[in-house]
Design an enzyme around this catalytic site. Sequence first.
Site, PDB file in Angstrom:
ATOM      1  N   GLU A  11      -7.679  33.265  -9.376  1.00  0.00           N
ATOM      2  CA  GLU A  11      -8.871  32.639  -9.228  1.00  0.00           C
ATOM      3  C   GLU A  11     -10.107  32.754  -9.462  1.00  0.00           C
ATOM      4  OE1 GLU A  11      -7.096  30.485  -7.557  1.00  0.00           O
ATOM      5  OE2 GLU A  11      -5.186  31.339  -7.721  1.00  0.00           O
ATOM      6  N   GLY A  25      -0.647   2.708   7.388  1.00  0.00           N
ATOM      7  CA  GLY A  25      -0.783   2.134   8.415  1.00  0.00           C
ATOM      8  C   GLY A  25       0.184   0.659   8.684  1.00  0.00           C
ATOM      9  N   GLY A  49       1.220  -1.491   0.243  1.00  0.00           N
ATOM     10  CA  GLY A  49      -0.273  -0.163   0.276  1.00  0.00           C
ATOM     11  C   GLY A  49       1.154   1.042   0.623  1.00  0.00           C
ATOM     12  N   PRO A  50       0.072   2.537   0.428  1.00  0.00           N
ATOM     13  CA  PRO A  50       0.516   4.084  -0.325  1.00  0.00           C
ATOM     14  C   PRO A  50       1.639   3.898   0.960  1.00  0.00           C
ATOM     15  CG  PRO A  50      -1.227   3.840  -0.805  1.00  0.00           C
ATOM     16  CD  PRO A  50      -1.355   2.538  -0.622  1.00  0.00           C
ATOM     17  N   ASP A 110      -0.580  25.469 -14.846  1.00  0.00           N
ATOM     18  CA  ASP A 110      -2.358  25.364 -14.642  1.00  0.00           C
ATOM     19  C   ASP A 110      -1.520  24.946 -16.255  1.00  0.00           C
ATOM     20  OD1 ASP A 110      -3.310  27.056 -12.710  1.00  0.00           O
ATOM     21  OD2 ASP A 110      -3.731  28.186 -14.088  1.00  0.00           O
TER      22      ASP A 110
END
Length: 637
Positions: free
Chosen positions: A420, A202, A197-198, A495
């Site tokens: 924005e 946990g 997992g990433p 962007d």
Amino acid sequence: MSDFVKNAVLWLIIIGVLVLVFSNFSDRGKTDALSYSQFITAVNDGQVKQVTVDGERITGTKANGSEFETIRPDVFEPQFVPNLIEKGVEVEGVAPHRQGLLMQLLIASFPILLIILLFMFFMRNMGGGAGGKNGPMSFGKSKAKMLSEDQVKVTFKDVAGVDEAKQEVVEIVDFLKDPAKFKRLGASIPRGVLMVGPPGTGKTLLAKAIAGEAKVPFFSISGSDFVEMFVGVGASRVRDMFEQAKRHAPCIIFIDEIDAVGRHRGSGTGGGHDEREQTLNQMLVEMDGFDGNEGIIVIAATNRVDVLDKALLRPGRFDRQVMVGLPDIKGREQILNVHMKKLPSVTGVDTQVLARGTPGFSGAQLANLVNEAALFAARRNKTTVDMHDFEDAKDKIYMGPERKSMVIRDEERRATAYHEAGHAIVAELLPKTDPVHKVTIMPRGWALGVTWQLPEQDAISNYKDKMLNEISILFGGRIAEEVFINQQSTGASNDFERATKIARAMVTKYGMSDRLGVMVYEDENQNGFFGNVGNRTISEATQQQVDAEIRRILDEQYKVAREILESNQSIAHEMVKALMQWETIDRDQIRDIMEGREPQPPKVYIPENPITVGDETVGEEDDSPSTPPPLPSLPKA
């Protein structure tokens, strides 16, 4: 014998040797060294009062009371002593003794003894002695840290958001508690469990919870701790680790970041790293060799399962893979509840809203969110953590810290506000887009302004229409600059980069181009260790078609965003007015502006116990006036 006593004894020996050596030379500095000729001359002149003959060494006292020393040549002189008596010199002799030889040996060997003692002293201090666990002579000893069953306090109650992963490992806990139940039916528990997992999801916490539930010893080590510069050390450490585990069976061995030692054999430069491969071979033998390891379960964690050697993943070794992925909205809510229990006081915090506003957060990031909220509350001198602290902590993690001290001219603030506003208006008016949660022209991190969209639900897959809308939203900032202030700034560079990346992925990877069809035009495996060494997967003519199709997608979405902003100029001006006045507007204010209503002023935050320095109140925010000033008048372009 304790380390203190050993060190004390060592220092006493060193001091004693130094005293013996220097005492032997202490008296020599007070005497005059004479040559034998000078000594004979002094005797003939009646200047010598007394001599002591010790073999070839002669010491004595002159008539004036001064002491001298000389060495007698090794020649036969039968008249030497009679001549001294004739001149009135008092002659004494020294009986032969063995201590002189011992002292000479001690003096000769003193430098070697001193080096040996100092070497032993530094060896002890470096790692508790040559036989210590971390000593310099313990290269082959395992570096695994053992936690006894009483030291592991983590249980499944402390692990949230990974319910499916917990169900996968419940069998391991049952086996460690009652192995006879499985053996009666002829079942064998998996030898190894690989958690994939990433980062921050946990995996280590889940491994500790298994040991805590089963009440067994827990050995923890990192994959990089096996390999050293000395050949054979890694394999020796693997053997030593499993030998320790056998003595404490049943137990759990946890290897974090196993990809550091478990990569494909022969994948390195020049045929592979021999030391790493020897370590991997020893691990393969220990996990499933001729010698059984009953009661030892190996749990490993990695986020690069694609680089692991296939021999590690076969049945009998890591024969069970447990996916520990990023938590969904329900899992994030559970994780937040677990971490918020550690806070002494929480008021008015809606974990469901926080979970919805943190898509893609791992368990570690959610723990950091709770900690940042507590830091905000402490900085404001508050007695409880509330929703306002969590919102500010979330903004800081997502968008970076506010840079209130940055001086920006009104012209640049106005240009940033239009930029924005262009993003926000396009995002609000296009279908199937995430709603805009917040727009700010307060500099955060490296950005002068931020438009933040908040998804209502976790997205599992991305779709063509939504990806096209994302490109239009990214173009909204530059188009607003062109339409409303007749300028182009460098603020749109990121962007454009993101928009081009989306369009290229649509064409080359996802088959979302009607003109080029469903074909992959980009080989991700081309870039090797030495650069682009693979053959091209497409021709030059096809590459030109790919570039033309990317250009067409970008131009069409640019046109879509421009039409939206040109048709809604009044909304853009109103949003810019609100941004120039309050710097940040939230979802409610954005909705008022989009629907043509007067935006309500932001909620005023008043600290419970503001920190006062002199006559000035210091806080995280400045108190907003209860009656806002009139909106500034901005000319329409």
